[in-house]
Design an enzyme around this catalytic site. Sequence first.
Site, short mmCIF file in Angstrom:
data_model
loop_
_atom_site.label_atom_id
_atom_site.label_comp_id
_atom_site.label_asym_id
_atom_site.label_seq_id
_atom_site.Cartn_x
_atom_site.Cartn_y
_atom_site.Cartn_z
N ASN A 59 7.24 4.31 -0.73
CA ASN A 59 6.71 4.80 0.56
C ASN A 59 7.74 4.79 1.69
O ASN A 59 7.52 5.40 2.73
CB ASN A 59 5.46 3.99 0.98
N ASP A 101 -5.76 6.35 -1.59
CA ASP A 101 -5.06 7.59 -1.29
C ASP A 101 -5.94 8.53 -0.47
O ASP A 101 -7.16 8.54 -0.60
CB ASP A 101 -4.66 8.28 -2.61
C1 FPP Z 1 -1.87 6.70 0.83
O1 FPP Z 1 -2.49 7.79 1.49
C2 FPP Z 1 -1.97 5.52 1.66
C3 FPP Z 1 -0.93 4.71 2.03
C4 FPP Z 1 0.46 4.93 1.57
C5 FPP Z 1 -1.12 3.58 2.94
C6 FPP Z 1 -2.36 2.79 2.69
C7 FPP Z 1 -2.48 1.72 3.69
C8 FPP Z 1 -3.60 1.39 4.33
C9 FPP Z 1 -4.90 2.06 4.09
C10 FPP Z 1 -3.62 0.23 5.28
C11 FPP Z 1 -4.18 -0.96 4.54
C12 FPP Z 1 -4.29 -2.08 5.45
C13 FPP Z 1 -4.28 -3.36 5.07
C14 FPP Z 1 -4.41 -4.36 6.13
C15 FPP Z 1 -4.14 -3.82 3.68
P1 FPP Z 1 -1.61 9.08 1.87
O2 FPP Z 1 -1.04 8.88 3.22
O3 FPP Z 1 -0.61 9.31 0.78
O4 FPP Z 1 -2.68 10.20 1.90
P2 FPP Z 1 -2.42 11.74 1.58
O5 FPP Z 1 -2.32 11.84 0.09
O6 FPP Z 1 -3.64 12.39 2.12
O7 FPP Z 1 -1.17 12.15 2.27
#
Ligand code: FPP
Length: 240
Positions: free
Chosen positions: A75, A27
């Site tokens: 998501n 996250d």
């Molecule tokens: C949450 O952070 C993250 C996600 C929903 C996506 C995570 C995906 C990746 C890191 C890519 C992984 C790649 C592979 C190839 C497995 P957020 O966007 O909710 O962060 P925030 O809380 O700051 O909004």
Amino acid sequence: MALKKERIQKEGDLVDERLRHIAFIMDGNGRWAQKRGMPRSYGHSVGAETFRRVAEYCRKIGIRYMTVYAFSTENWKRPPEEVQTIMDILTDYISKCADEIEKENIHVRFIGNLTVFPQDLQDKMERIDRETAHNPFCLNIAFNYGGREELVHACTALIREGKTDFTEADISERLYTANCPDPDLVVRTGGDMRISNFLLWQSAYAEYYFTDVLWPDFSEREVDAAVAEFYSRRRRFGGV
Ligand code: FPP
């Protein structure tokens, strides 16, 4: 527990049987990018690099199973362009994996309701899983994954098999993580302290580690800190 790079390279066994499986809720990508005046999507791209680095490090220190929460069943509610970015990152990774299967020492497995994806992508994921299954380090990528959906899926499978009476093992064996031990440690970056529908059944006795560090900043040193914290805890599994 001090983790030294030289030791890691020599031994690859800095963790033991008590810590076989680490799971990550990655996250903080969006906030990391916004703090830099960049679009949230940029945070996911950098987060994907962090994922590769952390996976390689966990393999090096002797972790046997790692699970990452890449895209949840919830998501899809995000703005379409952000969903598209994450899909592009994942499909690109899947294509690269499919091309480089022999080079890696990793069993890559995709867990979640994969039936929503185009058939050619499903075929690639299935082939990667099958052709890397002999590798000693298992990397589960949760993709369109939700813990509740997974439990409904497992119970539906049992009903379809005609079972009216079943055990915990029967459910575990029908989860997307079948054949994978339960996580010993679940790490969540980004400062929030919740599980967000991740590995609900499997985490019954996991140790949780929460950190304010945003996922793109999560480093090998942060893995060391989480591992050290894990080893400082006494797991009782309901006993004394
Ligand atoms: C949450 O952070 C993250 C996600 C929903 C996506 C995570 C995906 C990746 C890191 C890519 C992984 C790649 C592979 C190839 C497995 P957020 O966007 O909710 O962060 P925030 O809380 O700051 O909004």
